[in-house]
Design a protein around this motif. Structure first.
Motif, PDB file in Angstrom:
ATOM      1  N   LEU A 197      16.644  43.371 147.582  1.00  0.00           N
ATOM      2  CA  LEU A 197      17.631  42.713 146.723  1.00  0.00           C
ATOM      3  C   LEU A 197      17.120  41.371 146.223  1.00  0.00           C
ATOM      4  N   THR A 198      16.536  40.585 147.113  1.00  0.00           N
ATOM      5  CA  THR A 198      16.017  39.276 146.719  1.00  0.00           C
ATOM      6  C   THR A 198      14.912  39.408 145.683  1.00  0.00           C
ATOM      7  N   ASN A 199      13.983  40.321 145.924  1.00  0.00           N
ATOM      8  CA  ASN A 199      12.887  40.531 144.965  1.00  0.00           C
ATOM      9  C   ASN A 199      13.405  41.009 143.611  1.00  0.00           C
ATOM     10  N   SER A 200      14.425  41.858 143.637  1.00  0.00           N
ATOM     11  CA  SER A 200      14.997  42.363 142.382  1.00  0.00           C
ATOM     12  C   SER A 200      15.665  41.240 141.599  1.00  0.00           C
ATOM     13  N   ILE A 201      16.422  40.387 142.298  1.00  0.00           N
ATOM     14  CA  ILE A 201      17.091  39.263 141.638  1.00  0.00           C
ATOM     15  C   ILE A 201      16.071  38.316 141.028  1.00  0.00           C
ATOM     16  N   LEU A 202      15.040  37.982 141.783  1.00  0.00           N
ATOM     17  CA  LEU A 202      14.030  37.050 141.283  1.00  0.00           C
ATOM     18  C   LEU A 202      13.284  37.626 140.088  1.00  0.00           C
ATOM     19  N   ALA A 203      12.933  38.913 140.159  1.00  0.00           N
ATOM     20  CA  ALA A 203      12.182  39.535 139.061  1.00  0.00           C
ATOM     21  C   ALA A 203      13.020  39.577 137.784  1.00  0.00           C
ATOM     22  N   SER A 204      14.272  40.029 137.897  1.00  0.00           N
ATOM     23  CA  SER A 204      15.127  40.114 136.703  1.00  0.00           C
ATOM     24  C   SER A 204      15.443  38.732 136.148  1.00  0.00           C
ATOM     25  N   SER A 205      15.706  37.777 137.029  1.00  0.00           N
ATOM     26  CA  SER A 205      16.030  36.416 136.577  1.00  0.00           C
ATOM     27  C   SER A 205      14.857  35.798 135.836  1.00  0.00           C
ATOM     28  N   ARG A 206      13.658  35.990 136.357  1.00  0.00           N
ATOM     29  CA  ARG A 206      12.464  35.436 135.705  1.00  0.00           C
ATOM     30  C   ARG A 206      12.287  36.024 134.313  1.00  0.00           C
ATOM     31  N   ARG A 207      12.433  37.329 134.185  1.00  0.00           N
ATOM     32  CA  ARG A 207      12.271  37.970 132.878  1.00  0.00           C
ATOM     33  C   ARG A 207      13.340  37.506 131.887  1.00  0.00           C
ATOM     34  N   ILE A 208      14.569  37.406 132.356  1.00  0.00           N
ATOM     35  CA  ILE A 208      15.664  36.987 131.483  1.00  0.00           C
ATOM     36  C   ILE A 208      15.451  35.555 131.010  1.00  0.00           C
ATOM     37  N   LEU A 209      15.130  34.656 131.927  1.00  0.00           N
ATOM     38  CA  LEU A 209      14.999  33.247 131.569  1.00  0.00           C
ATOM     39  C   LEU A 209      13.823  33.009 130.622  1.00  0.00           C
TER      40      LEU A 209
END
Length: 273
Positions: free
Chosen positions: A74-86
């Motif tokens: 879950l943590t890795n998924s949140i970080l990966a998606s957040s980085r791409r979005i930002l």
């Protein structure tokens, strides 16, 4: 006889404002809490009505979230998606705001670019997922470009609309006082356009969350979209609910942070969010 002295001195204005702001903040938090509790109650009723195979209950979703968090998924998924979005959204702002200011001020440029803007903004990013993967591979570039694509046109349209909405009398008044083109842009056009830019940024952020799911489903091993798709393949409805709710919470947090930062940084332009 005992004399009772009443202090009729009014509270300082700053203290009254702080007290009012505190009351409003507590009221807002209370309403949020009530709204969340009602939503959880409805969610629980739906889970009881349709069963765990169709609707995971709040407790099952919470348990699944803990399981995924302990594994680090879950943590890795949140970080990966957040980085791409930002990154994609930030690039959309960096290109969209100057382009919108430029298009809004110069009629010839607007007429030359308008057909392309109106054409591409109606093509959803998911239509370009295959081309993005073929051209840019399955790495980060393809997903960032798709989010940039979904953000930049919204920002351009809102910014240019703000520029064209500036009162002509303000522009003439500034010019009559001797302001040059750059001074008019900084002193008149930009302050009037800021609310439109903020609206465009918020709308672009929402669209970025819509795009990230389709992009990660097709070409990602890590991310909330990939988590939802993988969960579906394994028949884990509770994991699907974790991914969906995490996206909603993350979007809510991003939007609130954007509003707070914008209201503080752009307060000098008279923007109220």
């Amino acid at each position: 006889m005992t004399t009772v002295t009443v202090d009729a001195t009014p509270k300082p204005r700053v203290e009254r404002r702080a007290s009012r702001a505190a009351r409003l903040g507590l009221r807002t938090l209370a309403l949020y809490a009530v709204s969340v509790l009602i939503g959880i109650g409805i969610w629980q009723l739906l889970a009881m009505r349709y069963g765990a195979s169709l609707v995971a209950s709040p407790s099952q979703t919470l348990s699944a979230a803990g399981e995924l968090a302990r594994e680090g998924t879950l943590t890795n998924s949140i970080l990966a998606s957040s980085r791409r979005i930002l990154i994609g959204w930030g690039l959309g702002l960096a290109v969209g705001v100057p382009a919108g200011l430029f298009i809004g001020q110069i009629k010839v440029v607007r007429q030359l670019l308008e057909p392309y803007i109106e054409f591409f903004r109606f093509i959803p990013p998911i239509a370009f997922v295959t081309l993005a993967v073929v051209w840019l591979g399955i790495g980060e570039s393809s997903k960032v470009v798709l989010i940039f694509y979904t953000s930049v046109f919204i920002v351009i349209l809102n910014t240019s609309a703000g520029v064209m909405a500036v009162s002509e009398s303000k522009l003439r008044a500034a010019a009559s006082l001797g302001a040059n083109r750059r001074q008019i842009l900084r002193g008149v056009v930009l302050p009037s356009t800021v609310p439109y830019i903020i609206t465009g940024a918020r709308l672009a952020m929402g669209n970025s969350f819509l795009t990230i799911v389709s992009a990660e489903i097709v070409a990602a091993q890590v991310g909330l979209g990939a988590l939802i798709w993988t969960s579906r393949n394994y028949g884990r409805i509770d994991w699907v609910f974790v991914g969906i709710i995490t996206l909603g919470v993350l979007g809510f947090v991003f939007d609130r942070v954007l509003r707070i930062v914008a209201s503080r940084v752009l307060r000098r332009y008279g923007v109220k969010l």
